[in-house]
Design a protein around this motif. Structure first.
Motif, PDB file in Angstrom:
ATOM      1  N   GLY A   1       0.817  -1.213   0.000  1.00  0.00           N
ATOM      2  CA  GLY A   1       0.000   0.000   0.000  1.00  0.00           C
ATOM      3  C   GLY A   1       0.848   1.258   0.000  1.00  0.00           C
ATOM      4  O   GLY A   1       0.537   2.236  -0.690  1.00  0.00           O
TER       5      GLY A   1
ATOM      6  N   LEU B   1       2.222   1.850  -3.511  1.00  0.00           N
ATOM      7  CA  LEU B   1       1.205   2.361  -4.431  1.00  0.00           C
ATOM      8  C   LEU B   1       0.878   3.821  -4.152  1.00  0.00           C
ATOM      9  O   LEU B   1       0.756   4.633  -5.079  1.00  0.00           O
ATOM     10  CB  LEU B   1      -0.063   1.506  -4.325  1.00  0.00           C
ATOM     11  N   VAL B   2       0.741   4.162  -2.862  1.00  0.00           N
ATOM     12  CA  VAL B   2       0.432   5.551  -2.503  1.00  0.00           C
ATOM     13  C   VAL B   2       1.570   6.475  -2.908  1.00  0.00           C
ATOM     14  O   VAL B   2       1.353   7.548  -3.499  1.00  0.00           O
ATOM     15  CB  VAL B   2       0.142   5.662  -0.990  1.00  0.00           C
TER      16      VAL B   2
ATOM     17  N   SER C   1       1.679   6.882  -6.725  1.00  0.00           N
ATOM     18  CA  SER C   1       0.632   7.786  -7.215  1.00  0.00           C
ATOM     19  C   SER C   1       0.984   9.236  -6.915  1.00  0.00           C
ATOM     20  O   SER C   1       0.798  10.131  -7.748  1.00  0.00           O
ATOM     21  CB  SER C   1      -0.711   7.420  -6.571  1.00  0.00           C
TER      22      SER C   1
ATOM     23  N   PHE D   1     -15.574   4.576  -9.468  1.00  0.00           N
ATOM     24  CA  PHE D   1     -14.257   4.677 -10.101  1.00  0.00           C
ATOM     25  C   PHE D   1     -14.262   5.863 -11.056  1.00  0.00           C
ATOM     26  O   PHE D   1     -15.119   5.954 -11.932  1.00  0.00           O
ATOM     27  CB  PHE D   1     -13.920   3.401 -10.892  1.00  0.00           C
ATOM     28  N   PRO D   2     -13.349   6.799 -10.883  1.00  0.00           N
ATOM     29  CA  PRO D   2     -12.204   6.761  -9.970  1.00  0.00           C
ATOM     30  C   PRO D   2     -12.397   7.559  -8.676  1.00  0.00           C
ATOM     31  O   PRO D   2     -11.476   7.665  -7.882  1.00  0.00           O
ATOM     32  CB  PRO D   2     -11.110   7.419 -10.808  1.00  0.00           C
TER      33      PRO D   2
ATOM     34  N   PHE E   1     -12.640   4.900  -5.501  1.00  0.00           N
ATOM     35  CA  PHE E   1     -11.391   4.135  -5.604  1.00  0.00           C
ATOM     36  C   PHE E   1     -10.771   4.412  -6.972  1.00  0.00           C
ATOM     37  O   PHE E   1     -11.439   4.275  -7.992  1.00  0.00           O
ATOM     38  CB  PHE E   1     -11.669   2.632  -5.471  1.00  0.00           C
ATOM     39  N   PRO E   2      -9.519   4.862  -7.024  1.00  0.00           N
ATOM     40  CA  PRO E   2      -8.555   4.931  -5.920  1.00  0.00           C
ATOM     41  C   PRO E   2      -8.372   6.317  -5.316  1.00  0.00           C
ATOM     42  O   PRO E   2      -7.522   6.484  -4.445  1.00  0.00           O
ATOM     43  CB  PRO E   2      -7.260   4.510  -6.607  1.00  0.00           C
TER      44      PRO E   2
ATOM     45  N   THR F   1     -10.778   6.390  -1.233  1.00  0.00           N
ATOM     46  CA  THR F   1     -10.361   5.235  -0.426  1.00  0.00           C
ATOM     47  C   THR F   1      -9.494   4.339  -1.293  1.00  0.00           C
ATOM     48  O   THR F   1      -9.979   3.373  -1.884  1.00  0.00           O
ATOM     49  CB  THR F   1     -11.592   4.470   0.101  1.00  0.00           C
ATOM     50  N   GLY F   2      -8.223   4.676  -1.362  1.00  0.00           N
ATOM     51  CA  GLY F   2      -7.280   3.944  -2.187  1.00  0.00           C
ATOM     52  C   GLY F   2      -6.560   2.852  -1.413  1.00  0.00           C
ATOM     53  O   GLY F   2      -6.951   2.491  -0.296  1.00  0.00           O
ATOM     54  N   PRO F   3      -5.480   2.316  -1.983  1.00  0.00           N
ATOM     55  CA  PRO F   3      -4.754   1.217  -1.335  1.00  0.00           C
ATOM     56  C   PRO F   3      -4.230   1.568   0.054  1.00  0.00           C
ATOM     57  O   PRO F   3      -4.255   0.729   0.958  1.00  0.00           O
ATOM     58  CB  PRO F   3      -3.594   0.956  -2.303  1.00  0.00           C
TER      59      PRO F   3
END
Length: 225
Positions: A82, A85-86, A89, A125-126, A129-130, A133-135
């Motif tokens: 997580g 990924l954050v 991004s 989407f989107p 998520f994301p 409330t993303g990863p």
């Protein structure tokens, strides 16, 4: 009465943990863009995204741990993934010269005449998520859910308090999305761009923190083993 402080602490734990990761103010320009600057559309989208976010948070807290156990995935691994990924991004947001593909897709889809079913479909989407409330937030929800007691009665009570905490989080998301549009319109394009870059940097730091926490836990497990 003695249990009241503990209940309040558990109730506030969810929003205090998730809101810095969710950063609803950073996603507000995208919600405003998809609403096409229309007040009634902004209200509908804000409400739908908040409801979607509440659902994702509650499901992640109550079911996430069991899903990880099913696939043999540990919480430190979730935090590392997580966090990566954050941070990734956030880095793309910082380094891009133009709006990224997600924002462009939202801009192309924006319309003042969307129906209720279309709002529900596009709001997940989107926007949910994301972007909301993303990863990172899901990993945090799973970590919060892992702290719930396992005894049936205590679990039900803890799950109820966690759901109320998720409701507070969703309420804050709704209020920010619903009213941030006016602030963003006053900021203008340059002010909004500056705010987005600052939010992206904060998000990058949060991603690195999540990654570092997971890495530290993995090292501790390796040293203990």
């Amino acid at each position: 009465m003695e249990a009241l402080p503990s209940v309040l602490q558990s109730l506030l734990l969810v929003p205090l943990t998730l809101l810095p990761i969710i950063n609803p103010l950073g996603a507000a320009p995208i919600v405003l863009t998809m609403a096409g600057g229309q007040e009634h559309m902004l209200k509908k989208l804000s409400r739908q995204v908040a409801l979607n976010g509440w659902f994702v948070i509650v499901v992640s807290m109550l079911v996430g741990t069991y899903v990880l156990d099913l696939f043999g995935i540990s919480l430190p691994i979730v935090r590392v993934g997580g966090g990566l990924l954050v941070a990734s991004s956030a880095w793309q947001m910082l380094s891009s010269q133009e709006a990224d593909a997600v924002r462009a897709a939202v801009r192309n889809q924006s319309s003042p005449d969307l129906g209720e079913s279309e709002i529900a479909r596009r709001s997940f989407f989107p926007l949910t998520f994301p972007l909301t409330t993303g990863p990172g937030s899901i990993a945090a929800c799973i970590a919060l859910g892992a702290q719930l007691p396992r005894k049936p009665l205590l679990y039900v009570a803890g799950a109820g308090i966690a759901a109320l905490g998720a409701a507070l989080t969703a309420l804050v998301i709704y209020l920010v999305f619903r009213h941030a549009g006016r602030l963003l319109m006053r900021l203008g394009s340059i002010g909004t761009l500056v705010m987005m870059r600052m939010s992206a940097f904060i998000l990058l730091c949060i991603g690195i923190q999540i990654l570092w926490t997971g890495w530290s836990e993995l090292n501790a497990l390796h040293a203990g083993g």
